[in-house]
Design a protein around this motif. Sequence first.
Motif, PDB file in Angstrom:
ATOM      1  N   ALA A 152      17.434  43.057 -10.882  1.00  0.00           N
ATOM      2  CA  ALA A 152      15.989  42.556 -11.357  1.00  0.00           C
ATOM      3  C   ALA A 152      15.525  41.414 -10.812  1.00  0.00           C
ATOM      4  CB  ALA A 152      15.926  42.323 -13.050  1.00  0.00           C
ATOM      5  N   PRO A 153      16.720  40.285 -10.853  1.00  0.00           N
ATOM      6  CA  PRO A 153      16.251  38.991 -10.066  1.00  0.00           C
ATOM      7  C   PRO A 153      16.019  39.126  -8.647  1.00  0.00           C
ATOM      8  CG  PRO A 153      18.329  38.837 -11.357  1.00  0.00           C
ATOM      9  CD  PRO A 153      18.179  40.073 -11.551  1.00  0.00           C
ATOM     10  N   ARG A 154      16.258  40.112  -7.956  1.00  0.00           N
ATOM     11  CA  ARG A 154      15.897  40.235  -6.596  1.00  0.00           C
ATOM     12  C   ARG A 154      14.762  41.307  -6.160  1.00  0.00           C
ATOM     13  NH1 ARG A 154      20.945  38.944  -7.550  1.00  0.00           N
ATOM     14  NH2 ARG A 154      21.395  41.398  -8.099  1.00  0.00           N
ATOM     15  N   VAL A 155      14.092  41.849  -7.402  1.00  0.00           N
ATOM     16  CA  VAL A 155      13.032  42.624  -7.205  1.00  0.00           C
ATOM     17  C   VAL A 155      11.732  41.851  -7.262  1.00  0.00           C
ATOM     18  CG1 VAL A 155      11.524  44.607  -8.200  1.00  0.00           C
ATOM     19  CG2 VAL A 155      14.085  44.559  -8.440  1.00  0.00           C
ATOM     20  N   VAL A 156      11.319  41.547  -5.965  1.00  0.00           N
ATOM     21  CA  VAL A 156       9.970  40.751  -5.821  1.00  0.00           C
ATOM     22  C   VAL A 156       8.778  41.265  -6.900  1.00  0.00           C
ATOM     23  CG1 VAL A 156       8.488  39.853  -4.019  1.00  0.00           C
ATOM     24  CG2 VAL A 156      10.859  40.542  -3.392  1.00  0.00           C
ATOM     25  N   ASN A 157       8.729  42.656  -6.659  1.00  0.00           N
ATOM     26  CA  ASN A 157       7.695  43.070  -7.723  1.00  0.00           C
ATOM     27  C   ASN A 157       7.918  43.443  -9.023  1.00  0.00           C
ATOM     28  OD1 ASN A 157       8.954  45.281  -6.267  1.00  0.00           O
ATOM     29  ND2 ASN A 157       6.938  46.695  -6.529  1.00  0.00           N
ATOM     30  N   LEU A 158       8.812  42.776  -9.803  1.00  0.00           N
ATOM     31  CA  LEU A 158       9.632  43.252 -10.911  1.00  0.00           C
ATOM     32  C   LEU A 158       8.542  44.033 -12.050  1.00  0.00           C
ATOM     33  CD1 LEU A 158      12.225  43.574 -12.384  1.00  0.00           C
ATOM     34  CD2 LEU A 158      12.099  41.501 -13.142  1.00  0.00           C
ATOM     35  N   GLY A 159       7.637  43.110 -12.266  1.00  0.00           N
ATOM     36  CA  GLY A 159       6.431  43.488 -13.283  1.00  0.00           C
ATOM     37  C   GLY A 159       6.201  45.041 -12.988  1.00  0.00           C
ATOM     38  N   GLU A 160       5.708  45.249 -11.777  1.00  0.00           N
ATOM     39  CA  GLU A 160       5.233  46.370 -11.302  1.00  0.00           C
ATOM     40  C   GLU A 160       6.248  47.481 -11.222  1.00  0.00           C
ATOM     41  OE1 GLU A 160       2.174  47.935  -7.738  1.00  0.00           O
ATOM     42  OE2 GLU A 160       4.220  46.433  -7.206  1.00  0.00           O
ATOM     43  N   TRP A 161       7.438  47.209 -10.743  1.00  0.00           N
ATOM     44  CA  TRP A 161       8.495  48.291 -10.796  1.00  0.00           C
ATOM     45  C   TRP A 161       8.888  48.650 -12.042  1.00  0.00           C
ATOM     46  CZ3 TRP A 161       9.999  51.603  -7.564  1.00  0.00           C
ATOM     47  CH2 TRP A 161      11.257  52.146  -7.675  1.00  0.00           C
ATOM     48  N   ARG A 162       9.107  47.570 -12.761  1.00  0.00           N
ATOM     49  CA  ARG A 162       9.499  47.850 -14.142  1.00  0.00           C
ATOM     50  C   ARG A 162       8.564  48.809 -14.956  1.00  0.00           C
ATOM     51  NH1 ARG A 162      11.727  45.191 -19.225  1.00  0.00           N
ATOM     52  NH2 ARG A 162      10.385  44.902 -20.708  1.00  0.00           N
ATOM     53  N   ALA A 163       7.297  48.374 -14.838  1.00  0.00           N
ATOM     54  CA  ALA A 163       5.997  49.400 -15.538  1.00  0.00           C
ATOM     55  C   ALA A 163       6.327  50.437 -15.153  1.00  0.00           C
ATOM     56  CB  ALA A 163       4.873  48.703 -15.282  1.00  0.00           C
ATOM     57  N   HIS A 164       6.570  50.577 -13.723  1.00  0.00           N
ATOM     58  CA  HIS A 164       6.500  52.265 -13.265  1.00  0.00           C
ATOM     59  C   HIS A 164       7.697  52.844 -13.979  1.00  0.00           C
ATOM     60  CE1 HIS A 164       7.390  55.316 -10.393  1.00  0.00           C
ATOM     61  NE2 HIS A 164       8.543  54.693  -9.973  1.00  0.00           N
ATOM     62  N   LEU A 165       8.885  52.325 -13.901  1.00  0.00           N
ATOM     63  CA  LEU A 165      10.092  52.976 -14.452  1.00  0.00           C
ATOM     64  C   LEU A 165       9.781  53.185 -16.051  1.00  0.00           C
ATOM     65  CD1 LEU A 165      13.328  51.177 -12.773  1.00  0.00           C
ATOM     66  CD2 LEU A 165      11.828  53.422 -11.940  1.00  0.00           C
ATOM     67  N   LEU A 166       9.304  52.373 -16.654  1.00  0.00           N
ATOM     68  CA  LEU A 166       9.054  52.578 -18.085  1.00  0.00           C
ATOM     69  C   LEU A 166       8.150  53.729 -18.419  1.00  0.00           C
ATOM     70  CD1 LEU A 166       9.032  48.919 -19.594  1.00  0.00           C
ATOM     71  CD2 LEU A 166      11.080  50.545 -19.606  1.00  0.00           C
ATOM     72  N   THR A 167       7.085  53.847 -17.568  1.00  0.00           N
ATOM     73  CA  THR A 167       6.236  54.663 -17.555  1.00  0.00           C
ATOM     74  C   THR A 167       6.816  55.972 -17.503  1.00  0.00           C
ATOM     75  OG1 THR A 167       4.309  53.519 -17.028  1.00  0.00           O
ATOM     76  CG2 THR A 167       3.850  55.717 -16.687  1.00  0.00           C
ATOM     77  N   ARG A 168       7.624  56.276 -16.488  1.00  0.00           N
ATOM     78  CA  ARG A 168       8.324  57.501 -16.095  1.00  0.00           C
ATOM     79  C   ARG A 168       9.284  57.820 -17.415  1.00  0.00           C
ATOM     80  NH1 ARG A 168      11.418  57.810 -10.586  1.00  0.00           N
ATOM     81  NH2 ARG A 168      11.972  59.780 -11.203  1.00  0.00           N
ATOM     82  N   LEU A 169      10.126  56.920 -17.864  1.00  0.00           N
ATOM     83  CA  LEU A 169      10.771  56.934 -19.116  1.00  0.00           C
ATOM     84  C   LEU A 169      10.016  57.456 -20.464  1.00  0.00           C
ATOM     85  CD1 LEU A 169      13.574  54.526 -19.586  1.00  0.00           C
ATOM     86  CD2 LEU A 169      13.771  57.088 -19.178  1.00  0.00           C
ATOM     87  N   GLU A 170       9.009  56.896 -20.630  1.00  0.00           N
ATOM     88  CA  GLU A 170       7.806  57.390 -21.669  1.00  0.00           C
ATOM     89  C   GLU A 170       7.631  58.814 -21.418  1.00  0.00           C
ATOM     90  OE1 GLU A 170       6.036  52.846 -22.570  1.00  0.00           O
ATOM     91  OE2 GLU A 170       4.925  54.271 -21.118  1.00  0.00           O
ATOM     92  N   ARG A 171       7.100  59.268 -20.298  1.00  0.00           N
ATOM     93  CA  ARG A 171       6.889  60.606 -19.948  1.00  0.00           C
ATOM     94  C   ARG A 171       7.849  61.465 -20.401  1.00  0.00           C
ATOM     95  NH1 ARG A 171       5.484  59.851 -15.012  1.00  0.00           N
ATOM     96  NH2 ARG A 171       3.600  59.080 -15.433  1.00  0.00           N
ATOM     97  N   GLN A 172       9.224  61.215 -19.994  1.00  0.00           N
ATOM     98  CA  GLN A 172      10.326  62.023 -20.210  1.00  0.00           C
ATOM     99  C   GLN A 172      10.477  62.155 -21.674  1.00  0.00           C
ATOM    100  OE1 GLN A 172      13.939  60.650 -18.092  1.00  0.00           O
ATOM    101  NE2 GLN A 172      15.076  62.385 -19.094  1.00  0.00           N
ATOM    102  N   VAL A 173      10.520  60.934 -22.231  1.00  0.00           N
ATOM    103  CA  VAL A 173      10.510  61.102 -23.831  1.00  0.00           C
ATOM    104  C   VAL A 173       9.534  62.053 -24.672  1.00  0.00           C
ATOM    105  CG1 VAL A 173      10.462  59.926 -25.934  1.00  0.00           C
ATOM    106  CG2 VAL A 173      11.799  58.939 -24.129  1.00  0.00           C
TER     107      VAL A 173
END
Length: 258
Positions: A152-173
Amino acid sequence: MTRRPAVGELLRGWRERRRLTQLSLSLQADVSARHLSFIETGRSRPTSEMILRLCDELDVPLRERNALLLAGGYAPAFPEHGLDDPSLDAVRSALRLVLEGHEPHPAVVIDKHWNLVEANSGLGLFAESVEPALLEPPVNVLRLSLHPGGMAPRVVNLGEWRAHLLTRLERQVAQTGDRAVAELLAELTAYPGGRDSETTPQPHDVVVPLRYRHGDQELSFLSMTAVFGTPLDVTVAELAIESFYPADAATAKFLRSP
């Protein structure tokens, strides 16, 4: 003693999860809505063939199809072998070929809970400078990606990348109802990193890149997911390959450099 749900209750749960009415599912499965209603309420005991037919229409994962068969009083229809079982030699060989062929680009094999099964040498780029505890088996690649002690500290677009992964997880749930995935989602959501309307991927977005800082260089990657097309084994059905490709010429040049 906790009562186990009947097969009809479980089928109704999957139908509701897929947001289908009894009528729409009965039309898809070529069965009367009355008979489907009787199955869901327990007034009629479905045959194993009927359970599997409904599972096909509801796109139920193989593991849960076995659970539905057991709930209906039938033997599981799909085998489950450990990945080290000789019967999966061809699967392991195929996975290794894909991973090695993808080098020097990072690629990983994960299970349905996003735990690392295997990886190529390219993963080392993302694993640099992370807390050692995050690399102890079982390694969860989403935890590795979003944890403050991970990438995370080295992900430049952390907010965007984080939202993308959480959205994928929400869809999986939503699609699977998997409790372990729901718990992982809750854990990752509690991590710092932000998530708002400005960072959440929008329908008009083409793809969400991973922009990663390596030393004084910013690398940009696109990710793709691949699964086996016709799995008949529970273990194989739950595997996926996450591959990362350079999103620009500078990243491609860096990855090809010695």
